[in-house]
Design a protein around this motif. Sequence first.
Motif, mmCIF file in Angstrom:
data_model
loop_
_atom_site.group_PDB
_atom_site.id
_atom_site.type_symbol
_atom_site.label_atom_id
_atom_site.label_comp_id
_atom_site.label_asym_id
_atom_site.label_seq_id
_atom_site.Cartn_x
_atom_site.Cartn_y
_atom_site.Cartn_z
ATOM 1 N N GLN A 164 1.983 4.872 -12.573
ATOM 2 C CA GLN A 164 2.961 4.513 -11.552
ATOM 3 C C GLN A 164 2.890 3.031 -11.215
ATOM 4 O O GLN A 164 3.928 2.352 -11.119
ATOM 5 C CB GLN A 164 2.746 5.347 -10.286
ATOM 6 C CG GLN A 164 3.802 5.087 -9.212
ATOM 7 C CD GLN A 164 3.771 6.101 -8.091
ATOM 8 O OE1 GLN A 164 3.061 7.100 -8.162
ATOM 9 N NE2 GLN A 164 4.546 5.846 -7.047
ATOM 10 N N GLU A 211 10.337 1.845 3.254
ATOM 11 C CA GLU A 211 10.283 1.668 1.813
ATOM 12 C C GLU A 211 10.069 0.181 1.510
ATOM 13 O O GLU A 211 10.223 -0.662 2.403
ATOM 14 C CB GLU A 211 11.580 2.162 1.175
ATOM 15 C CG GLU A 211 12.821 1.469 1.702
ATOM 16 C CD GLU A 211 14.105 2.108 1.198
ATOM 17 O OE1 GLU A 211 14.041 3.215 0.632
ATOM 18 O OE2 GLU A 211 15.181 1.488 1.371
ATOM 19 N N ARG A 242 -3.477 3.265 -5.195
ATOM 20 C CA ARG A 242 -2.539 3.387 -4.066
ATOM 21 C C ARG A 242 -1.677 2.130 -3.917
ATOM 22 O O ARG A 242 -1.266 1.775 -2.819
ATOM 23 C CB ARG A 242 -3.325 3.628 -2.767
ATOM 24 C CG ARG A 242 -4.019 4.979 -2.697
ATOM 25 C CD ARG A 242 -4.967 5.042 -1.532
ATOM 26 N NE ARG A 242 -6.237 4.374 -1.816
ATOM 27 C CZ ARG A 242 -7.103 3.986 -0.876
ATOM 28 N NH1 ARG A 242 -6.815 4.161 0.392
ATOM 29 N NH2 ARG A 242 -8.233 3.410 -1.215
ATOM 30 N N ASP A 278 5.899 0.128 -11.792
ATOM 31 C CA ASP A 278 6.368 -0.786 -10.742
ATOM 32 C C ASP A 278 6.191 -2.243 -11.163
ATOM 33 O O ASP A 278 7.087 -3.075 -11.019
ATOM 34 C CB ASP A 278 5.580 -0.549 -9.451
ATOM 35 C CG ASP A 278 6.112 0.610 -8.637
ATOM 36 O OD1 ASP A 278 7.093 1.240 -9.070
ATOM 37 O OD2 ASP A 278 5.540 0.890 -7.559
ATOM 38 N N PHE A 302 2.786 3.405 3.177
ATOM 39 C CA PHE A 302 4.238 3.570 3.188
ATOM 40 C C PHE A 302 4.639 5.042 3.066
ATOM 41 O O PHE A 302 5.702 5.435 3.563
ATOM 42 C CB PHE A 302 4.862 2.768 2.048
ATOM 43 C CG PHE A 302 5.119 1.322 2.383
ATOM 44 C CD1 PHE A 302 6.411 0.820 2.411
ATOM 45 C CD2 PHE A 302 4.075 0.461 2.659
ATOM 46 C CE1 PHE A 302 6.661 -0.520 2.708
ATOM 47 C CE2 PHE A 302 4.300 -0.874 2.950
ATOM 48 C CZ PHE A 302 5.598 -1.368 2.983
ATOM 49 N N GLU A 303 3.810 5.857 2.416
ATOM 50 C CA GLU A 303 4.150 7.267 2.196
ATOM 51 C C GLU A 303 3.566 8.189 3.258
ATOM 52 O O GLU A 303 3.778 9.405 3.212
ATOM 53 C CB GLU A 303 3.676 7.691 0.813
ATOM 54 C CG GLU A 303 4.434 6.972 -0.317
ATOM 55 C CD GLU A 303 3.830 7.239 -1.682
ATOM 56 O OE1 GLU A 303 2.820 7.979 -1.750
ATOM 57 O OE2 GLU A 303 4.348 6.693 -2.675
ATOM 58 N N ASP A 304 2.832 7.617 4.211
ATOM 59 C CA ASP A 304 2.270 8.426 5.296
ATOM 60 C C ASP A 304 3.407 8.985 6.161
ATOM 61 O O ASP A 304 4.268 8.232 6.642
ATOM 62 C CB ASP A 304 1.343 7.556 6.145
ATOM 63 C CG ASP A 304 0.748 8.331 7.301
ATOM 64 O OD1 ASP A 304 -0.190 9.116 7.071
ATOM 65 O OD2 ASP A 304 1.233 8.136 8.444
ATOM 66 N N ARG A 305 3.449 10.289 6.344
ATOM 67 C CA ARG A 305 4.572 10.930 7.036
ATOM 68 C C ARG A 305 4.690 10.462 8.480
ATOM 69 O O ARG A 305 5.805 10.254 8.987
ATOM 70 C CB ARG A 305 4.438 12.451 6.973
ATOM 71 C CG ARG A 305 4.600 13.008 5.557
ATOM 72 C CD ARG A 305 4.581 14.540 5.568
ATOM 73 N NE ARG A 305 4.735 15.080 4.228
ATOM 74 C CZ ARG A 305 5.901 15.256 3.617
ATOM 75 N NH1 ARG A 305 7.025 14.933 4.263
ATOM 76 N NH2 ARG A 305 5.971 15.748 2.400
ATOM 77 N N GLN A 350 6.201 7.034 8.459
ATOM 78 C CA GLN A 350 7.621 7.080 8.113
ATOM 79 C C GLN A 350 8.472 7.521 9.297
ATOM 80 O O GLN A 350 9.531 6.942 9.573
ATOM 81 C CB GLN A 350 7.835 8.019 6.934
ATOM 82 C CG GLN A 350 7.301 7.495 5.610
ATOM 83 C CD GLN A 350 7.481 8.486 4.479
ATOM 84 O OE1 GLN A 350 7.616 9.691 4.713
ATOM 85 N NE2 GLN A 350 7.484 7.989 3.245
ATOM 86 N N ARG A 406 0.854 -1.191 0.000
ATOM 87 C CA ARG A 406 0.000 0.000 0.000
ATOM 88 C C ARG A 406 0.888 1.237 0.000
ATOM 89 O O ARG A 406 1.512 1.585 1.009
ATOM 90 C CB ARG A 406 -0.882 -0.013 1.246
ATOM 91 C CG ARG A 406 -1.956 -1.090 1.280
ATOM 92 C CD ARG A 406 -3.259 -0.574 0.727
ATOM 93 N NE ARG A 406 -3.705 0.625 1.424
ATOM 94 C CZ ARG A 406 -4.432 0.621 2.555
ATOM 95 N NH1 ARG A 406 -4.792 -0.530 3.107
ATOM 96 N NH2 ARG A 406 -4.808 1.755 3.117
ATOM 97 N N ARG A 407 0.923 1.950 -1.116
ATOM 98 C CA ARG A 407 1.756 3.158 -1.186
ATOM 99 C C ARG A 407 1.272 4.221 -0.212
ATOM 100 O O ARG A 407 2.083 4.969 0.358
ATOM 101 C CB ARG A 407 1.765 3.704 -2.611
ATOM 102 C CG ARG A 407 2.672 2.915 -3.573
ATOM 103 C CD ARG A 407 2.899 3.659 -4.876
ATOM 104 N NE ARG A 407 1.689 3.800 -5.667
ATOM 105 C CZ ARG A 407 0.996 4.914 -5.817
ATOM 106 N NH1 ARG A 407 1.412 6.033 -5.231
ATOM 107 N NH2 ARG A 407 -0.095 4.946 -6.554
ATOM 108 N N ASP A 408 -0.053 4.292 -0.022
ATOM 109 C CA ASP A 408 -0.565 5.327 0.885
ATOM 110 C C ASP A 408 -0.074 5.107 2.315
ATOM 111 O O ASP A 408 0.227 6.074 3.040
ATOM 112 C CB ASP A 408 -2.089 5.378 0.841
ATOM 113 C CG ASP A 408 -2.733 4.045 1.188
ATOM 114 O OD1 ASP A 408 -2.154 2.997 0.835
ATOM 115 O OD2 ASP A 408 -3.825 4.040 1.789
#
Length: 702
Positions: free
Chosen positions: A386, A163, A290, A390, A145-148, A151, A141-143
Amino acid sequence: MSPVTARLVTIVILALSLTRAEALEVLTRDGGPIAGPAIAHGAEFARETGVAVHVTPRPFDALYGAVMMGFVTGSPPADVLILPADWLPDVAPYLMPVPDDLVQSPLVQGIHPAYRDRQMRWRGQWLAVTLDGDLHMGAYRRDLFEDRAAQAAYRAQTGRALEPPRTWQDYARIAAFFRARGVAGTLEASAENGQRLWSLFSHAAAYTAHPDHPGHFFFDPDTMAPEIDNPAWVRALHDYLDALATAPGPALPSHGVRTEFAAGAAAMALDWSDIGTVATDPASSKIRDRVGFFALPGTDQVWNPVAKRWDRLAAPRPVPFLAFGGWIAVVPRGAADPKAAWDYIAFLADPARATRDVMTGASGFNPYRLSQLDDTAGWSTLMGAQAAADYLSVLRESLSAPQTAPDLRLPGYPAYMAALDARLGRVLSGEITPRGGSGGGGDRLGPDHRPAWPRQPAPPLPRGDGAGGGAMSLWRGIQGRLLLIVALSTLAMALAGFAAIRALDQIGEAAETVTGRDVPAMAAALRLARIGDRLQSRGASLMAASTAAALSEAQRAIDADLAAFAEQMGALRAAAPTDSPDQIATLSAELAARLRALSTDLDRLRGLATLRAAERAKMLAQQDFLRQLLGPSILAVEAITAGETLPDPEIYRTAVRSQAPLLAAERLTDRAMSEPALGGRRPRGAGAAAGPGRLSAHAGAA
């Protein structure tokens, strides 16, 4: 030769001559995947060529048995078979080679070499055409993994960036991290009959792939001693169990993994590349925009199978895994129309048609052509730019890596897999737990002495004494194998009588006059058919028996049915008149005349084309019974079981030749069951001349 047998032979031959199918027969698994495209493209093929295509779907668990039963009884199960690529070693002796012009055509040369050169050949001969390319990959889930906030929390906890995982250690850390935050960490198949073995294999691929000692994935390539209990597999097993623990809930089959991930149920998932089309499908996915993908993680720690130690690599090394290998199309020897069969296969594999299939999640087919991996525009339209980038990057990287691991591929493959799956199921259910001790090598990279994979043979079956004990683990010697052959033989004869009765019953009242004098014999034949049905299930029970008690019980049941069979054979002989062999021809002519008269009566009295079509359809429905049982095989079984001396030398020679399929069945059974499936290790060099010990670990890879 008994009169009853002669009549059964005549009935079968005449019925086959009257109901010979003009359609191309295709046999594959049931369900929408695989069978769906075979049926849909079969209809297209019929419209374009005028050759009808009849697809017979069988449950996956019954498909291997249906195919091999047809082969060992001397009758091709269909004109085209669509099968798992890993079955090729077992079916290879019964197949026609792929025509040279097809091998050299752009259609075949455009298949990715990872699938073309590994999956379409056995012992150097082209025998199949790939329709599907299978490998395992990861999705995330990119959403998430990219949640600040996620992270920052992950970096604070691990000192690493959040990542996509590059190693199995990263994969475990990330899954545990999200589980602690209230989200399932990762999804992997773990349900019985849910393709869970390949998840375990994917974990093991990197740990077993020592750069200096390739080919030690499943077996030692020199001795064929199993590697399944070495520390690399122990670590893989625990990695797999740890991953499952991050997603509480019911055990999922493979298709459940991809649908649950598409519903947003987890941060990551491990599955076949079908997950790409399912997770990005706007009609069914909640996370379609996502999603990202990653290649199977690797490791910088690999097991050295020669030095018996862990070695550390300069950098993590991923090892992609061609899980299951995909589906192939083959043509059996003896196919009614080989040219039409290969034309149909080429039609299925046509690049444009195949590309549409692999972009449809429901087809069961995954990318396998070079052009499909280069179709960035097509995949972007389907998935978004995107996700497509991938997805294609993972496929290209996985298929081009020189260390990519092929699946297990050797004769008797289904038996090995069934035994290992049963063992894994017992671990997952808590019935057994991995035991301590990893063997002589130890773990030299740290104090990790976690329990080892169970070393006793799997499944536990009675073993004989001495060096030959492994070869007798299922059958208890040659008598057990002969018992199975007798069961198959009696089943074949019983089904012949049953098919004849059903065919005559469907013809109508006029056919009753043909066999009125044979009613007692036909009644006995029907009882034989019922015994044959029981023997079919008894044979399956015998093959599936996993304990001494279950094996003994299955053998007792078969003995009882064989005694009943002998009794009904006596009834058949008593009921049949003592006609001479010359009356076979008379009976054939009489029955043919009756059938022609009946056809005329039906045309005159019913006069409806739809009714005639319905009658024909009924006869076609019996073809699976009739076509497998030709006259010589029945004569041979009768001569062997009755011990008669046939008066006509030519008939006797035909009977002797027809024993070949039974001998082939014995050889197949002996080969598949001669050694405990993925059991405990043998000493180096021990038993190297028995069973799979004669094989190379990847004998058919090129």
